[in-house]
Design a protein around this motif. Sequence first.
Motif, PDB file in Angstrom:
ATOM      1  N   GLY A  67       0.775  -1.233   0.000  1.00  0.00           N
ATOM      2  CA  GLY A  67       0.000   0.000   0.000  1.00  0.00           C
ATOM      3  C   GLY A  67       0.802   1.275   0.000  1.00  0.00           C
ATOM      4  N   SER A  68       2.134   1.199  -0.030  1.00  0.00           N
ATOM      5  CA  SER A  68       2.883   2.450  -0.053  1.00  0.00           C
ATOM      6  C   SER A  68       2.891   3.016  -1.473  1.00  0.00           C
ATOM      7  CB  SER A  68       4.315   2.226   0.435  1.00  0.00           C
ATOM      8  OG  SER A  68       5.066   1.541  -0.535  1.00  0.00           O
ATOM      9  N   LYS A  69       3.063   4.328  -1.559  1.00  0.00           N
ATOM     10  CA  LYS A  69       2.937   4.988  -2.850  1.00  0.00           C
ATOM     11  C   LYS A  69       4.153   5.846  -3.140  1.00  0.00           C
ATOM     12  CE  LYS A  69       0.564   8.417  -5.408  1.00  0.00           C
ATOM     13  NZ  LYS A  69       1.880   8.615  -5.970  1.00  0.00           N
ATOM     14  N   PRO A  70       4.699   5.762  -4.365  1.00  0.00           N
ATOM     15  CA  PRO A  70       5.777   6.674  -4.735  1.00  0.00           C
ATOM     16  C   PRO A  70       5.265   8.123  -4.808  1.00  0.00           C
ATOM     17  CG  PRO A  70       5.627   4.830  -6.283  1.00  0.00           C
ATOM     18  CD  PRO A  70       4.400   4.796  -5.435  1.00  0.00           C
ATOM     19  N   MET A 109       5.281   6.999   0.467  1.00  0.00           N
ATOM     20  CA  MET A 109       4.082   7.435   1.166  1.00  0.00           C
ATOM     21  C   MET A 109       3.407   6.183   1.722  1.00  0.00           C
ATOM     22  SD  MET A 109       3.447  10.804   0.761  1.00  0.00           S
ATOM     23  CE  MET A 109       1.861  11.364   0.165  1.00  0.00           C
ATOM     24  N   PRO A 111       0.859   4.035   4.141  1.00  0.00           N
ATOM     25  CA  PRO A 111      -0.498   4.305   4.627  1.00  0.00           C
ATOM     26  C   PRO A 111      -0.459   4.911   6.040  1.00  0.00           C
ATOM     27  CG  PRO A 111      -0.324   2.057   3.770  1.00  0.00           C
ATOM     28  CD  PRO A 111       1.062   2.631   3.806  1.00  0.00           C
ATOM     29  N   PRO A 112      -1.346   5.869   6.330  1.00  0.00           N
ATOM     30  CA  PRO A 112      -1.322   6.539   7.640  1.00  0.00           C
ATOM     31  C   PRO A 112      -1.393   5.573   8.823  1.00  0.00           C
ATOM     32  CG  PRO A 112      -2.839   7.662   6.153  1.00  0.00           C
ATOM     33  CD  PRO A 112      -2.383   6.421   5.441  1.00  0.00           C
TER      34      PRO A 112
END
Lengths: 335, 421
Positions: A67-70, A109, A111-112
Amino acid sequence: MTECTGAGVPAGFPASPREHLSSPVTRTVLRVQHRILDAAREYLRGEGFTELLPPLLGPVTDPGGRGSKPIDVDYYGHRYKLMTSAILYKQASLLAFDRIFYVAPNVRMEPPETATTGRHLVEFHQIDVELAGAGRDDATRIAEGLVRHAVRRVVDELPGELEELGRDVGAFTELLTAPFGHRTHADAVAELHGMGHAQSPDAEIDWRAEVKLSGKASRPFFVEDYPKGSRGFYDREDPDRPGTLQNFDLVAPEGYGELCSGSERESAYDRIVTRMRETGENPAKYGWYLQLARDGIPASAGFGLGLERFTRYVAGLDAVWQANAYPKLPGVKSP
Amino acid sequence: MTALQTSRFPEAEVRDRARRGAAAVFPDVAGYGRTLYGSEPAERSDDVLDAMRLVPPVFMPQRLEKLVELAREPLYPDVDLRTTVGGFAAPLPVYLSAFGSTQVASADLGVAASRQAGALGIPMVIGENVVSAGGYRSSGGAQRSLLDRVAAYAEALPAGLGGLAVQQSTEDADCEVWNLVYSDPAAQPLLDTGRLAFELKTGQGAKPGLGGMTVLDGSAAARVEDLYAIDPVFGPGAGRVLRSSSPGTFTDEILRQQIRFMRNNFPRARVWVKLHPGRDVREAATVAWEAGADAVTVDGAEGGTGWAPTSFLHQVGLPLGECLRRIGHHSGCLLVSGRIWEGARAAKCLALGARAVGLGRAGLLAVDEDPDAGLLRMVDCLALELRLLISALGKYAPGALDAEDVWSAATVRPEGALRVG
């Protein structure tokens, strides 16, 4: 007004850079980290590695997982990415040297929800290692040697710092004297099921499960043979065991969890394209890398050792943000 | 109401339902007492589902069970339509299908539809290319971004009901739509309550084997030419071009691993898979369920809201009824769409193995007719009809319907048992 805001700010997270950087704990932790880096460079140089400086930007980066995002940046009108990891460039670098490493900054990025795991930062660093013509066993041997050498130097040279941090050096006795453990992903899943933890056999070991396995261990251990579908396209699928990847994680004991991920790499062009599709990627955006692979890149193996996570383990810290001078937690607005 | 039009679709009937609500389920009440009603001779239809009839039995053991439970004779309001749709609780076996990024859906209709679907508590799918076409966040007055739809849906959603499925196509993967949504604070309430799904799209009913198509003006096309195939099919002076998405390459192993990768990367989201009406739809659905998909959506060849070549609209892909026949018995969650707008077609789909039916064109038309309540009224009609039909079959839950409840002259029957582990 604090300068660090967000729903997931954990207790103890510094309100400002001044508070964090002037804290005696931060200074001590960063001295330990400095020694770890020095030892890592020393060890890798001794093993014939050349240090390269990694790129920060590219048209693509490691697509990552969980789930992490560049982060996208506008690059003269083109959408570029900050490096989530420089894996593609590590493979490319072997065209210059057979053994390379970076101390690489990475941005993901996350996930929170990961702000309070104690293990996730948006900006972090990896000691990124790649060896041409090598297999998984070569990579795990280097990872084990690097970790042991760095811990040895910190224990020998910074006893005062470790004492200041309340870190009992007895925790490293097995690490310094016995080989690291090895177990397969399937065995880890079976053990977790035995502990009543509902771990998917097709997925990465989840964070809570990893803490459980790590908490039971007294020395670092490798988890190997992850199932395809749990890792990126560059981890090599075992040709003799379809569905199984020739990869590994290195997990620290005492509940500190994963320090490092690595694998043998896919280097054949057609395999890379097929694996990209299996991970939902659009090969078109990997143009430069695929051209490189089509023209030939060396077979290799390598790993990335998370510097802040390693520092956290060596220094015995509660959370990984304590091992970063300018910590950015997922979902938390920080300077 | 806009100038939205459909072809080969009962548009007037849908708009009537969106205006009048449940009253439109019956003939005009003004004729009551003066008109003799009865069946008209069946029109010939090449649609497998249209050619079927729902066939209530005389003996109804499940009605007896209900009678015992209630201690009175059951009636149609006793049908409990609640069900689960791809892991989400739904008040009835209905969800709002994706509209995609086509011009007809990209204006405020998408947001109005989201708001009404939320108020109904029915699951909703947000289509592919919404981010690449309309953006992720609104940049101005126009509400056409993905987040606008998410917000409109989530704000109206009652506690404990519904859920949002966000599609991602091959080009969407470049925009990392799923990662964007998964890590966005705006989506956290849905994630925290288990009401977010990601739908892997392998195709669509209107043009099986092709990717999404839209028509763009020249300047819009120039902005996306890196991402899509741009084709000046309308001529050099038309000022408009065809924009085509890639359908993506799938083999059984690619589908299996993509699903596993989704489960690995987004463990808090449900996984849905949308299949076009391919001739191997049964094999594809089985691979998806076995790899852990929470729902498989099949879009029949009669489905679709968007632009497609005429040859595809009329001559390509399996009709929904044939998809249901090929999939046969199974134990997964099967969602279907394809010209669904009223209760009888929906009930036939449920009897043939679907867990729920998707509203595509009908939903869009209903919202177009009345942006505030058109979809609410049309779904009211659907709920009333489903209750009437299911109770007439002597059953009281949508999941109780099965193949014995439908008949056709062609004696269509599902194929043999299919076990999904």
